[in-house]
Write a protein that holds these residues in place. Structure first.
Motif, PDB file in Angstrom:
ATOM      1  N   GLY A  43      -4.267 -44.551 -40.826  1.00  0.00           N
ATOM      2  CA  GLY A  43      -4.479 -43.248 -41.445  1.00  0.00           C
ATOM      3  C   GLY A  43      -4.278 -42.092 -40.468  1.00  0.00           C
ATOM      4  N   LEU A  44      -4.399 -40.880 -40.986  1.00  0.00           N
ATOM      5  CA  LEU A  44      -4.270 -39.662 -40.186  1.00  0.00           C
ATOM      6  C   LEU A  44      -5.330 -39.635 -39.098  1.00  0.00           C
ATOM      7  N   ALA A  45      -4.937 -39.246 -37.895  1.00  0.00           N
ATOM      8  CA  ALA A  45      -5.810 -39.122 -36.723  1.00  0.00           C
ATOM      9  C   ALA A  45      -6.358 -40.479 -36.263  1.00  0.00           C
ATOM     10  N   ALA A  46      -5.813 -41.569 -36.753  1.00  0.00           N
ATOM     11  CA  ALA A  46      -6.258 -42.904 -36.343  1.00  0.00           C
ATOM     12  C   ALA A  46      -5.198 -43.527 -35.440  1.00  0.00           C
ATOM     13  N   GLU A  47      -5.379 -44.782 -35.136  1.00  0.00           N
ATOM     14  CA  GLU A  47      -4.418 -45.528 -34.334  1.00  0.00           C
ATOM     15  C   GLU A  47      -4.556 -46.994 -34.675  1.00  0.00           C
ATOM     16  N   CYS A  48      -3.626 -47.805 -34.204  1.00  0.00           N
ATOM     17  CA  CYS A  48      -3.598 -49.197 -34.661  1.00  0.00           C
ATOM     18  C   CYS A  48      -4.399 -50.164 -33.807  1.00  0.00           C
ATOM     19  N   SER A  49      -4.592 -49.896 -32.526  1.00  0.00           N
ATOM     20  CA  SER A  49      -5.180 -50.934 -31.673  1.00  0.00           C
ATOM     21  C   SER A  49      -6.703 -50.986 -31.731  1.00  0.00           C
ATOM     22  N   VAL A  50      -7.376 -49.953 -31.334  1.00  0.00           N
ATOM     23  CA  VAL A  50      -8.837 -50.007 -31.219  1.00  0.00           C
ATOM     24  C   VAL A  50      -9.521 -50.032 -32.584  1.00  0.00           C
ATOM     25  N   SER A  51      -9.197 -49.101 -33.453  1.00  0.00           N
ATOM     26  CA  SER A  51      -9.922 -48.992 -34.718  1.00  0.00           C
ATOM     27  C   SER A  51      -9.591 -50.099 -35.712  1.00  0.00           C
ATOM     28  N   LEU A  52      -8.501 -50.803 -35.518  1.00  0.00           N
ATOM     29  CA  LEU A  52      -8.119 -51.848 -36.468  1.00  0.00           C
ATOM     30  C   LEU A  52      -8.232 -53.264 -35.906  1.00  0.00           C
ATOM     31  N   THR A  53      -8.806 -53.398 -34.725  1.00  0.00           N
ATOM     32  CA  THR A  53      -8.905 -54.719 -34.098  1.00  0.00           C
ATOM     33  C   THR A  53      -9.713 -55.690 -34.947  1.00  0.00           C
ATOM     34  N   ASP A  54     -10.882 -55.274 -35.443  1.00  0.00           N
ATOM     35  CA  ASP A  54     -11.704 -56.184 -36.240  1.00  0.00           C
ATOM     36  C   ASP A  54     -10.968 -56.666 -37.482  1.00  0.00           C
ATOM     37  N   THR A  55     -10.287 -55.744 -38.181  1.00  0.00           N
ATOM     38  CA  THR A  55      -9.506 -56.120 -39.363  1.00  0.00           C
ATOM     39  C   THR A  55      -8.399 -57.083 -38.985  1.00  0.00           C
ATOM     40  N   ALA A  56      -7.682 -56.763 -37.923  1.00  0.00           N
ATOM     41  CA  ALA A  56      -6.572 -57.619 -37.490  1.00  0.00           C
ATOM     42  C   ALA A  56      -7.060 -59.014 -37.126  1.00  0.00           C
ATOM     43  N   ILE A  57      -8.147 -59.110 -36.415  1.00  0.00           N
ATOM     44  CA  ILE A  57      -8.654 -60.422 -36.003  1.00  0.00           C
ATOM     45  C   ILE A  57      -9.108 -61.237 -37.218  1.00  0.00           C
ATOM     46  N   ARG A  58      -9.712 -60.589 -38.191  1.00  0.00           N
ATOM     47  CA  ARG A  58     -10.087 -61.317 -39.422  1.00  0.00           C
ATOM     48  C   ARG A  58      -8.841 -61.863 -40.120  1.00  0.00           C
ATOM     49  N   LEU A  59      -7.792 -61.059 -40.157  1.00  0.00           N
ATOM     50  CA  LEU A  59      -6.545 -61.506 -40.786  1.00  0.00           C
ATOM     51  C   LEU A  59      -5.905 -62.646 -39.996  1.00  0.00           C
ATOM     52  N   VAL A  60      -5.955 -62.566 -38.678  1.00  0.00           N
ATOM     53  CA  VAL A  60      -5.410 -63.638 -37.831  1.00  0.00           C
ATOM     54  C   VAL A  60      -6.192 -64.924 -38.052  1.00  0.00           C
TER      55      VAL A  60
END
Length: 148
Positions: A43-60
């Protein structure tokens, strides 16, 4: 390459044809071949690495490979902070990067899903509209869009 909670994590910078340096990252299952690819649009003002790590790891952990990119002016990418001169640049940057990953030999036959959050939902919708037969689906979380 780092390992975090059952996922291999890598970061890389790419450069667009406009000369913009964009941060990219990926999370991969440690032991198994991923069953599909998920491409995150933040989203706006966000980024992919830090704020989405938990989501990414759940998907992995569920068996997927997850890829992200920081838009121009967002996260670790270059550009004026949170300034978007042309929305279609974001859509093209994401589409070009994600398709380059999906077209690698090891990914050729895997299903491809877009995952858009807020403004990233609008990015995912626009990517899907540009090439609807390429993407197998989209997951949208509170997408920025309007109905007509």
């Amino acid at each position: 390459m780092a390992y975090e909670r059952g996922a291999k994590y890598e970061e890389e910078f790419i450069t667009t044809h406009r000369g913009i340096r964009l941060f990219t990252c990926k999370w991969l299952p440690e032991k198994n071949e991923p069953k599909a690819l998920i491409f995150i649009c933040h989203g706006l003002a966000a980024e992919c690495s830090v704020s989405l790590t938990d989501t990414a790891i759940r998907l992995v952990r569920a068996g997927y490979a997850v890829y992200g990119i920081d838009y121009e002016g967002h996260g670790k990418s270059s550009g004026k902070r949170c300034y978007i001169s042309r929305f279609d640049h974001i859509v093209s940057d994401c589409s070009n990067h994600f398709k380059s990953i999906a077209e690698k030999v090891e990914n050729k036959n895997k299903k491809r899903f877009l995952y858009g959050i807020s403004m990233g939902g609008a990015v995912a919708i626009n990517m899907h509209r540009k090439d609807p037969t390429y993407w197998n689906g989209a997951i949208l979380m509170a997408p920025l869009c309007k109905s007509s």
